[in-house]
Motif scaffolding. Structure first.
Motif, PDB file in Angstrom:
ATOM      1  N   THR A 198       0.844  -1.189   0.000  1.00 40.48           N
ATOM      2  CA  THR A 198       0.000   0.000   0.000  1.00 40.48           C
ATOM      3  C   THR A 198       0.880   1.241   0.000  1.00 40.48           C
ATOM      4  N   VAL A 199       0.588   2.159  -0.937  1.00 37.46           N
ATOM      5  CA  VAL A 199       1.305   3.428  -0.997  1.00 37.46           C
ATOM      6  C   VAL A 199       0.286   4.554  -0.862  1.00 37.46           C
ATOM      7  N   TRP A 200       0.575   5.510   0.001  1.00 36.37           N
ATOM      8  CA  TRP A 200      -0.292   6.669   0.182  1.00 36.37           C
ATOM      9  C   TRP A 200       0.371   7.897  -0.443  1.00 36.37           C
ATOM     10  N   ARG A 201      -0.437   8.732  -1.062  1.00 35.09           N
ATOM     11  CA  ARG A 201       0.074   9.988  -1.611  1.00 35.09           C
ATOM     12  C   ARG A 201      -1.038  11.022  -1.563  1.00 35.09           C
ATOM     13  N   GLN A 202      -0.667  12.279  -1.712  1.00 39.40           N
ATOM     14  CA  GLN A 202      -1.660  13.353  -1.703  1.00 39.40           C
ATOM     15  C   GLN A 202      -1.684  14.019  -3.069  1.00 39.40           C
ATOM     16  N   ASN A 203      -2.881  14.266  -3.579  1.00 40.51           N
ATOM     17  CA  ASN A 203      -3.065  14.931  -4.863  1.00 40.51           C
ATOM     18  C   ASN A 203      -4.010  16.107  -4.704  1.00 40.51           C
ATOM     19  N   THR A 204      -3.845  17.092  -5.553  1.00 34.92           N
ATOM     20  CA  THR A 204      -4.792  18.206  -5.634  1.00 34.92           C
ATOM     21  C   THR A 204      -5.681  17.989  -6.851  1.00 34.92           C
ATOM     22  N   VAL A 205      -6.986  18.114  -6.672  1.00 33.74           N
ATOM     23  CA  VAL A 205      -7.942  17.881  -7.763  1.00 33.74           C
ATOM     24  C   VAL A 205      -7.879  19.052  -8.738  1.00 33.74           C
ATOM     25  N   HIS A 206      -7.652  18.756 -10.015  1.00 31.92           N
ATOM     26  CA  HIS A 206      -7.508  19.787 -11.022  1.00 31.92           C
ATOM     27  C   HIS A 206      -8.881  20.328 -11.437  1.00 31.92           C
ATOM     28  N   LYS A 207      -8.845  21.386 -12.242  1.00 28.84           N
ATOM     29  CA  LYS A 207     -10.094  22.010 -12.674  1.00 28.84           C
ATOM     30  C   LYS A 207     -10.951  21.084 -13.522  1.00 28.84           C
ATOM     31  N   ASP A 208     -10.333  20.061 -14.095  1.00 34.73           N
ATOM     32  CA  ASP A 208     -11.126  19.107 -14.876  1.00 34.73           C
ATOM     33  C   ASP A 208     -11.632  17.953 -14.009  1.00 34.73           C
ATOM     34  N   TYR A 209     -11.602  18.136 -12.675  1.00 41.60           N
ATOM     35  CA  TYR A 209     -12.043  17.187 -11.639  1.00 41.60           C
ATOM     36  C   TYR A 209     -11.369  15.824 -11.763  1.00 41.60           C
ATOM     37  N   LYS A 227      -9.349  20.963  -4.212  1.00 45.63           N
ATOM     38  CA  LYS A 227      -9.102  20.463  -2.859  1.00 45.63           C
ATOM     39  C   LYS A 227      -8.038  19.361  -2.878  1.00 45.63           C
ATOM     40  N   ASP A 228      -7.407  19.143  -1.730  1.00 42.83           N
ATOM     41  CA  ASP A 228      -6.428  18.070  -1.576  1.00 42.83           C
ATOM     42  C   ASP A 228      -7.137  16.777  -1.183  1.00 42.83           C
ATOM     43  N   VAL A 229      -6.742  15.679  -1.790  1.00 46.82           N
ATOM     44  CA  VAL A 229      -7.316  14.372  -1.470  1.00 46.82           C
ATOM     45  C   VAL A 229      -6.173  13.399  -1.171  1.00 46.82           C
ATOM     46  N   ASP A 230      -6.470  12.384  -0.368  1.00 46.20           N
ATOM     47  CA  ASP A 230      -5.514  11.323  -0.062  1.00 46.20           C
ATOM     48  C   ASP A 230      -5.794  10.138  -0.982  1.00 46.20           C
ATOM     49  N   VAL A 231      -4.745   9.607  -1.585  1.00 45.46           N
ATOM     50  CA  VAL A 231      -4.892   8.524  -2.557  1.00 45.46           C
ATOM     51  C   VAL A 231      -4.158   7.296  -2.033  1.00 45.46           C
ATOM     52  N   GLY A 235      -1.837  -2.505  -5.138  1.00 45.09           N
ATOM     53  CA  GLY A 235      -1.930  -3.356  -6.310  1.00 45.09           C
ATOM     54  C   GLY A 235      -2.471  -2.570  -7.490  1.00 45.09           C
ATOM     55  N   ASN A 236      -3.537  -3.064  -8.121  1.00 47.59           N
ATOM     56  CA  ASN A 236      -4.116  -2.352  -9.262  1.00 47.59           C
ATOM     57  C   ASN A 236      -5.344  -1.546  -8.867  1.00 47.59           C
ATOM     58  N   LEU A 237      -5.531  -1.317  -7.567  1.00 48.33           N
ATOM     59  CA  LEU A 237      -6.678  -0.545  -7.087  1.00 48.33           C
ATOM     60  C   LEU A 237      -6.247   0.843  -6.624  1.00 48.33           C
ATOM     61  N   ILE A 238      -7.066   1.835  -6.944  1.00 47.26           N
ATOM     62  CA  ILE A 238      -6.842   3.210  -6.514  1.00 47.26           C
ATOM     63  C   ILE A 238      -8.072   3.657  -5.739  1.00 47.26           C
ATOM     64  N   ASP A 239      -7.870   4.060  -4.496  1.00 45.97           N
ATOM     65  CA  ASP A 239      -8.960   4.582  -3.671  1.00 45.97           C
ATOM     66  C   ASP A 239      -8.628   6.016  -3.283  1.00 45.97           C
ATOM     67  N   VAL A 240      -9.621   6.887  -3.377  1.00 44.23           N
ATOM     68  CA  VAL A 240      -9.432   8.309  -3.094  1.00 44.23           C
ATOM     69  C   VAL A 240     -10.267   8.692  -1.880  1.00 44.23           C
ATOM     70  N   PHE A 241      -9.652   9.435  -0.952  1.00 43.64           N
ATOM     71  CA  PHE A 241     -10.322   9.854   0.280  1.00 43.64           C
ATOM     72  C   PHE A 241     -10.200  11.365   0.436  1.00 43.64           C
ATOM     73  N   HIS A 242     -11.263  11.957   0.962  1.00 45.07           N
ATOM     74  CA  HIS A 242     -11.230  13.382   1.307  1.00 45.07           C
ATOM     75  C   HIS A 242     -11.670  13.540   2.752  1.00 45.07           C
ATOM     76  N   ARG A 243     -10.755  14.009   3.565  1.00 41.49           N
ATOM     77  CA  ARG A 243     -11.005  14.157   5.006  1.00 41.49           C
ATOM     78  C   ARG A 243     -11.497  12.848   5.628  1.00 41.49           C
ATOM     79  N   GLY A 244     -10.869  11.753   5.222  1.00 41.99           N
ATOM     80  CA  GLY A 244     -11.185  10.450   5.783  1.00 41.99           C
ATOM     81  C   GLY A 244     -12.371   9.761   5.154  1.00 41.99           C
ATOM     82  N   ARG A 245     -13.078  10.435   4.248  1.00 45.99           N
ATOM     83  CA  ARG A 245     -14.268   9.849   3.605  1.00 45.99           C
ATOM     84  C   ARG A 245     -13.895   9.317   2.228  1.00 45.99           C
ATOM     85  N   HIS A 246     -14.275   8.079   1.952  1.00 49.28           N
ATOM     86  CA  HIS A 246     -13.977   7.471   0.660  1.00 49.28           C
ATOM     87  C   HIS A 246     -14.850   8.112  -0.408  1.00 49.28           C
ATOM     88  N   VAL A 247     -14.221   8.654  -1.482  1.00 49.19           N
ATOM     89  CA  VAL A 247     -14.985   9.388  -2.490  1.00 49.19           C
ATOM     90  C   VAL A 247     -14.892   8.773  -3.888  1.00 49.19           C
TER      91      VAL A 247
END
Length: 381
Positions: A198-209, A227-231, A235-247
Motif C-alpha cells: 500500500t502506498v499513500w500519496r496526496q493529490n490536488t484535484v484539477h479544474k477538470d475534476y 481540494k487536496d485528497v488522499d490517494v 496493487g491495481n486498485l486506486i482509492d481516493v479519500f477526502h477528510r477520511g471519507r472514501h470518495v
C-alpha cells in the motif's frame, strides 16, 4: 536460550539475510544476490530465497513467499534490526517500517525484533543462517547463474534436501516431519487475499475534476475541484479519500495521457458555465500569442471527448510559450499541426530538438519569374 525464548510450537518465525551473497550475471554484469533466510522456531524448518536487493519491496515479498511456502503464518516474526524491518530500534518499543508493519497486520502477525546487543535473541536465526550458508549456499558457490528464477530453483532443491535430513538427535525425525506434527497445528491459516504493498500519496484535484497518477488521469466528484485528497494505491486498485471519507475508486490503467472518468463525477449542466469560461480564457490567451498557437490549443481540447480534459495540456502549452520567442513558438505550433501532432509532449519535443527550425531551413526560396507574358501586380492596381 533464556526466559525470553521459551519457544512454543508454531509461535515464532526467525528471519534475516545471510552474510553470504551469490554472484548472478544479468546482461553481462555481475550482481550480488542477497539471500533471505527464515527458520521456524521449534522445528527449525528452513526457507531460503535469493533477491536482488535488501530493500523493503524485496524484504516484504520474501515474507509473502515464505508464508505461502509454509501454507500458514506464525504468531510472531522475529527480524534482526535491519533497515527494511526497523526504523528505530528500541529495547522496549521498536518502531517498524510502515510498509513492513502493514504486511504483518495483513497476516495478523506480530513483529518482535531481536534486541540489540542481546546475542541470545538472535541465536536461532543465526543458527538458521549458518545452516543455509553451510548446506545451501556453499554447494552453489562455483555455479554461475544468469537469472533469479534458476538460482532460486537450485536453492529450493537444496533446502528440500536439508529439511528432509534427519536430526542428529537419533529420533529419525526431520524438519518437515516435526514442522507438520508440532508447529503446523498451532499456526494460523493464510488469509484469503495475498498482501499487496500500500502506498499513500496526496493529490490536488484539477479544474477538470481529475487527479494525475503516473501520467493517467482519474476522476473524482467535481465538488472537490481545487481540494487536496488522499490517494491509496494497493496493487491495481486506486482509492481516493477526502477528510477520511472514501470518495472514489478506480482500476489502475497504464494508458499514459488518457482519462478514466466515472459518469457520476461529472459536473451538472448548470456548472458548464465555469468550464466554458475556462475554455474561452485559454483560447484568448493562446490567440494573444499567435494564430497557430490558438489553433493548436483548440486542437488539444478537441482531441478529448470532453474539452476540459485538454485543459491541463493547454496550460502546459501556454507555460511553454513563455520560454520561447513569440514568432518561433507560433511557427512551431504551425509545424506541429502540419505534422498531425496534437499533444503538449509532441510540441515540446519539436521545440527542444529544433525540428521546426530545421524544416524552415529546408524550404526552397521562391524566385519571382520575369516574363513578358506576366502582367505583374501593378497591372491590377
Amino acid at each position: 536460550m533464556g526466559a525470553r525464548y521459551r519457544l512454543r510450537p508454531g509461535e515464532r518465525l526467525f528471519v534475516d539475510y545471510a552474510g553470504m551473497t551469490i554472484p548472478i550475471m544479468l546482461d553481462g554484469v555481475e550482481h550480488k544476490a542477497q539471500v533471505f533466510v527464515a527458520s521456524v522456531g521449534v522445528s527449525g524448518r528452513l526457507y531460503v530465497e535469493a533477491t536482488l536487493t535488501q530493500k523493503i519491496d524485496d524484504w516484504c515479498a520474501s515474507h509473502v513467499r515464505c508464508f505461502e511456502d509454509m501454507g500458514c503464518v506464525p504468531q510472531v516474526v522475529v527480524p534482526d534490526n535491519i533497515k527494511p524491518a526497523v526504523i528505530k530500534p528500541s529495547r522496549y518499543e521498536p518502531i517498524l517500517n510502515e510498509t513492513y508493519a502493514d504486511l504483518l497486520e495483513h497476516y495478523d502477525v506480530q513483529g518482535f525484533p531481536a534486541r540489540r546487543k542481546k546475542p541470545r535473541d538472535k541465536a536461532l536465526v543465526e543458527n538458521g543462517v549458518l545452516n543455509a550458508e553451510r548446506w545451501v549456499l556453499a554447494p552453489l558457490r562455483k555455479r554461475v547463474f544468469h537469472d533469479l528464477a534458476s538460482l532460486n530453483r537450485a536453492i529450493a532443491a537444496l533446502v528440500r534436501k536439508f529439511n528432509s535430513r534427519p536430526y542428529a538427535d537419533g529420533t529419525g525425525e526431520n524438519r518437515y516431519g516435526r514442522f507438520e506434527s508440532v508447529d503446523l497445528p498451532h499456526m494460523r491459516p493464510l488469509p484469503q487475499r495475498r498482501w499487496q504493498r500500500t502506498v499513500w500519496r496526496q493529490n490536488t484535484v484539477h479544474k477538470d475534476y481529475h487527479i494525475a497518477i503516473d501520467y493517467h488521469f482519474y476522476s473524482v466528484p467535481h465538488e472537490l475541484i481545487g481540494k487536496d485528497v488522499d490517494v491509496r494505491l494497493r496493487g491495481n486498485l486506486i482509492d481516493v479519500f477526502h477528510r477520511g471519507r472514501h470518495v472514489a475508486s478506480h482500476i489502475r490503467s497504464n494508458a499514459r495521457g488518457r482519462t478514466t472518468t466515472v459518469e457520476e463525477h461529472k459536473p451538472e449542466a448548470h456548472q458548464r458555465a465555469g468550464i466554458d469560461a475556462t475554455r474561452a480564457q485559454l483560447e484568448k490567451n493562446a490567440r494573444d500569442i499567435g494564430p497557430h498557437v490558438h489553433a493548436f490549443v483548440v486542437a488539444l481540447m478537441k482531441r478529448q471527448n470532453n474539452p476540459e480534459f485538454g485543459f491541463r495540456s493547454c496550460y502546459g502549452v501556454l507555460r511553454l510559450a513563455r520560454r520561447h520567442e513569440t514568432e518561433r513558438f507560433d511557427d512551431a505550433c504551425r509545424y506541429a499541426l502540419d505534422l498531425g501532432t496534437r499533444t503538449y509532449r509532441g510540441l515540446d519535443d519539436i521545440l527542444r530538438t529544433g525540428a521546426d527550425l530545421a524544416a524552415a531551413e529546408q524550404e526552397p526560396e521562391i524566385t519571382p519569374i520575369n516574363h513578358s507574358n506576366i502582367r505583374g501586380a501593378e497591372y491590377y492596381k
